[in-house]
Design a protein around this motif. Structure first.
Motif, PDB file in Angstrom:
ATOM      1  N   ILE A  66      44.329  26.031 -37.349  1.00 46.80           N
ATOM      2  CA  ILE A  66      42.937  25.590 -37.216  1.00 46.80           C
ATOM      3  C   ILE A  66      42.070  26.233 -38.297  1.00 46.80           C
ATOM      4  O   ILE A  66      42.116  27.445 -38.505  1.00 46.80           O
ATOM      5  CB  ILE A  66      42.385  25.948 -35.826  1.00 46.80           C
ATOM      6  N   GLU A  67      41.292  25.402 -38.988  1.00 49.93           N
ATOM      7  CA  GLU A  67      40.330  25.875 -39.980  1.00 49.93           C
ATOM      8  C   GLU A  67      38.925  25.507 -39.504  1.00 49.93           C
ATOM      9  O   GLU A  67      38.626  24.341 -39.245  1.00 49.93           O
ATOM     10  CB  GLU A  67      40.596  25.236 -41.341  1.00 49.93           C
ATOM     11  N   ASN A  68      38.058  26.518 -39.385  1.00 49.44           N
ATOM     12  CA  ASN A  68      36.704  26.296 -38.901  1.00 49.44           C
ATOM     13  C   ASN A  68      35.754  25.919 -40.027  1.00 49.44           C
ATOM     14  O   ASN A  68      35.827  26.469 -41.118  1.00 49.44           O
ATOM     15  CB  ASN A  68      36.172  27.556 -38.209  1.00 49.44           C
ATOM     16  N   MET A  69      34.866  24.982 -39.743  1.00 47.34           N
ATOM     17  CA  MET A  69      33.779  24.632 -40.650  1.00 47.34           C
ATOM     18  C   MET A  69      32.508  25.303 -40.110  1.00 47.34           C
ATOM     19  O   MET A  69      32.012  24.924 -39.038  1.00 47.34           O
ATOM     20  CB  MET A  69      33.571  23.117 -40.705  1.00 47.34           C
ATOM     21  N   VAL A  70      32.022  26.313 -40.819  1.00 46.48           N
ATOM     22  CA  VAL A  70      30.928  27.142 -40.309  1.00 46.48           C
ATOM     23  C   VAL A  70      29.696  27.028 -41.198  1.00 46.48           C
ATOM     24  O   VAL A  70      29.805  26.976 -42.429  1.00 46.48           O
ATOM     25  CB  VAL A  70      31.364  28.626 -40.227  1.00 46.48           C
ATOM     26  N   ASN A  71      28.527  26.981 -40.558  1.00 46.72           N
ATOM     27  CA  ASN A  71      27.257  26.963 -41.277  1.00 46.72           C
ATOM     28  C   ASN A  71      26.262  27.848 -40.544  1.00 46.72           C
ATOM     29  O   ASN A  71      25.928  27.595 -39.386  1.00 46.72           O
ATOM     30  CB  ASN A  71      26.720  25.525 -41.380  1.00 46.72           C
ATOM     31  N   ASN A  72      25.817  28.917 -41.215  1.00 45.43           N
ATOM     32  CA  ASN A  72      24.860  29.855 -40.618  1.00 45.43           C
ATOM     33  C   ASN A  72      25.330  30.401 -39.269  1.00 45.43           C
ATOM     34  O   ASN A  72      24.556  30.502 -38.308  1.00 45.43           O
ATOM     35  CB  ASN A  72      23.491  29.192 -40.452  1.00 45.43           C
ATOM     36  N   GLY A  73      26.613  30.751 -39.208  1.00 45.72           N
ATOM     37  CA  GLY A  73      27.153  31.352 -37.994  1.00 45.72           C
ATOM     38  C   GLY A  73      27.412  30.383 -36.867  1.00 45.72           C
ATOM     39  O   GLY A  73      27.729  30.792 -35.744  1.00 45.72           O
ATOM     40  N   ARG A  74      27.306  29.081 -37.144  1.00 49.54           N
ATOM     41  CA  ARG A  74      27.550  28.063 -36.126  1.00 49.54           C
ATOM     42  C   ARG A  74      28.727  27.184 -36.532  1.00 49.54           C
ATOM     43  O   ARG A  74      28.891  26.841 -37.706  1.00 49.54           O
ATOM     44  CB  ARG A  74      26.316  27.164 -35.932  1.00 49.54           C
ATOM     45  N   LEU A  75      29.564  26.831 -35.549  1.00 47.80           N
ATOM     46  CA  LEU A  75      30.677  25.925 -35.799  1.00 47.80           C
ATOM     47  C   LEU A  75      30.165  24.486 -35.834  1.00 47.80           C
ATOM     48  O   LEU A  75      29.555  24.015 -34.879  1.00 47.80           O
ATOM     49  CB  LEU A  75      31.723  26.055 -34.685  1.00 47.80           C
ATOM     50  N   LYS A  76      30.408  23.817 -36.950  1.00 46.52           N
ATOM     51  CA  LYS A  76      29.974  22.432 -37.105  1.00 46.52           C
ATOM     52  C   LYS A  76      31.144  21.451 -36.995  1.00 46.52           C
ATOM     53  O   LYS A  76      30.949  20.253 -36.795  1.00 46.52           O
ATOM     54  CB  LYS A  76      29.288  22.254 -38.461  1.00 46.52           C
ATOM     55  N   GLY A  77      32.354  21.970 -37.177  1.00 46.33           N
ATOM     56  CA  GLY A  77      33.539  21.125 -37.089  1.00 46.33           C
ATOM     57  C   GLY A  77      34.783  21.952 -37.338  1.00 46.33           C
ATOM     58  O   GLY A  77      34.705  23.122 -37.738  1.00 46.33           O
ATOM     59  N   VAL A  78      35.932  21.352 -37.082  1.00 47.16           N
ATOM     60  CA  VAL A  78      37.204  22.033 -37.328  1.00 47.16           C
ATOM     61  C   VAL A  78      38.203  21.053 -37.914  1.00 47.16           C
ATOM     62  O   VAL A  78      38.129  19.843 -37.682  1.00 47.16           O
ATOM     63  CB  VAL A  78      37.812  22.636 -36.039  1.00 47.16           C
ATOM     64  N   ILE A  79      39.114  21.599 -38.718  1.00 44.59           N
ATOM     65  CA  ILE A  79      40.270  20.835 -39.170  1.00 44.59           C
ATOM     66  C   ILE A  79      41.483  21.411 -38.452  1.00 44.59           C
ATOM     67  O   ILE A  79      41.795  22.591 -38.588  1.00 44.59           O
ATOM     68  CB  ILE A  79      40.446  20.918 -40.692  1.00 44.59           C
ATOM     69  N   VAL A  80      42.127  20.564 -37.662  1.00 42.93           N
ATOM     70  CA  VAL A  80      43.254  20.991 -36.840  1.00 42.93           C
ATOM     71  C   VAL A  80      44.541  20.447 -37.440  1.00 42.93           C
ATOM     72  O   VAL A  80      44.777  19.240 -37.445  1.00 42.93           O
ATOM     73  CB  VAL A  80      43.098  20.480 -35.393  1.00 42.93           C
ATOM     74  N   GLY A  81      45.367  21.332 -37.972  1.00 38.67           N
ATOM     75  CA  GLY A  81      46.678  20.942 -38.472  1.00 38.67           C
ATOM     76  C   GLY A  81      47.705  21.048 -37.354  1.00 38.67           C
ATOM     77  O   GLY A  81      47.801  22.097 -36.699  1.00 38.67           O
TER      78      GLY A  81
END
Length: 243
Positions: free
Chosen positions: A114-129
């Motif tokens: 799992i790779e997290n997409m983070v913006n200003n300390g908030r999770l906006k999305g994830v890439i799940v392999g």
């Protein structure tokens, strides 16, 4: 869900990461590879998969603004989704080996990255392999690896497995809110491999010890009851379960 099928590719996670950088994805997208040349597992390991025999895919899932401290709930819903996918295919003796390996009895069927997409300390999305061993019959130097075909003795259509997986992912991500955190955590803990059973572990110094998995912390650390009746929390890099 939008599905992109590719032939040979280095990594479906990298493909989706580049796509997100170019287009700022805001809706679920799945990339499926016939052959993944540089698929990765946890801790930088390589995922072994014969071309066209297994399900190797990455899925981008948008997240409705969760705090980064709650990132392990993403791992939990992904693990539960894959567990339920394999359960629907009647795979026996399923469990989740902390943090997110899916086992049938003691054999590893699936790996998750799992790779997290983070913006200003908030999770906006994830890439799940996700790599699910489906029709592969032989695994070089991986005695604990197995597949659906090895265990159930029949061939599976990869598109069927993918369809079930994507439905389960979307269903579980739909309840990924703080109001459901307790339910998600209890569900995940109920599926843990070796939970409440004496097991042998190895620490970072190579020392083995006996303990009992009790549950996890909200941050995803494994809580183990030690012989002196003390419960200690371990991070992923701090302990290894030796089956």
């Amino acid at each position: 869900m939008h599905i992109i099928k590719v032939d040979a590719i280095d990594s479906t996670n990298i493909f989706l990461r580049d796509m997100n950088r170019e287009k700022s994805l805001d809706k679920p997208v799945c990339v499926v590879a016939h052959e993944q040349l540089q698929g990765k597992g946890q801790m930088g390991t390589t995922w072994q998969s014969n071309p066209g025999e297994n399900l190797t895919c990455s899925v981008f899932m948008p997240i409705n603004d969760l705090d980064i401290v709650h990132q392990f709930y993403v791992s939990m819903v992904v693990s539960i989704s894959v567990y339920e996918t394999l359960e629907s295919l009647l795979l026996p003796k399923l469990s989740i080996k902390w943090p997110n390996d899916i086992l049938s009895d003691r054999s590893k069927i699936c790996g998750i990255l799992i790779e997290n997409m983070v913006n200003n300390g908030r999770l906006k999305g994830v890439i799940v392999g996700i790599g699910i061993n489906v029709n592969q019959q032989h695994f070089d130097n991986l005695p604990l690896a197995s597949s659906l075909k090895q265990i159930l003795g029949k061939h599976f259509e990869l598109d069927e497995v993918l369809s079930i997986l994507l439905e389960k992912l979307q269903s579980r991500f739909a309840i990924l809110t703080p109001a459901n955190f307790s339910f998600i955590k209890k569900t995940y803990e109920s599926l843990l491999f070796r939970k409440n059973k004496p097991s042998t572990f190895m620490d970072v110094k190579g020392n083995s010890f006996v303990g009992i998995i009790k549950d996890i912390t909200t941050a995803g650390k494994l809580q183990i009851l030690l012989e002196d009746e003390i419960i200690r929390s371990f991070d992923l890099k701090e302990v290894k379960l030796l089956y």
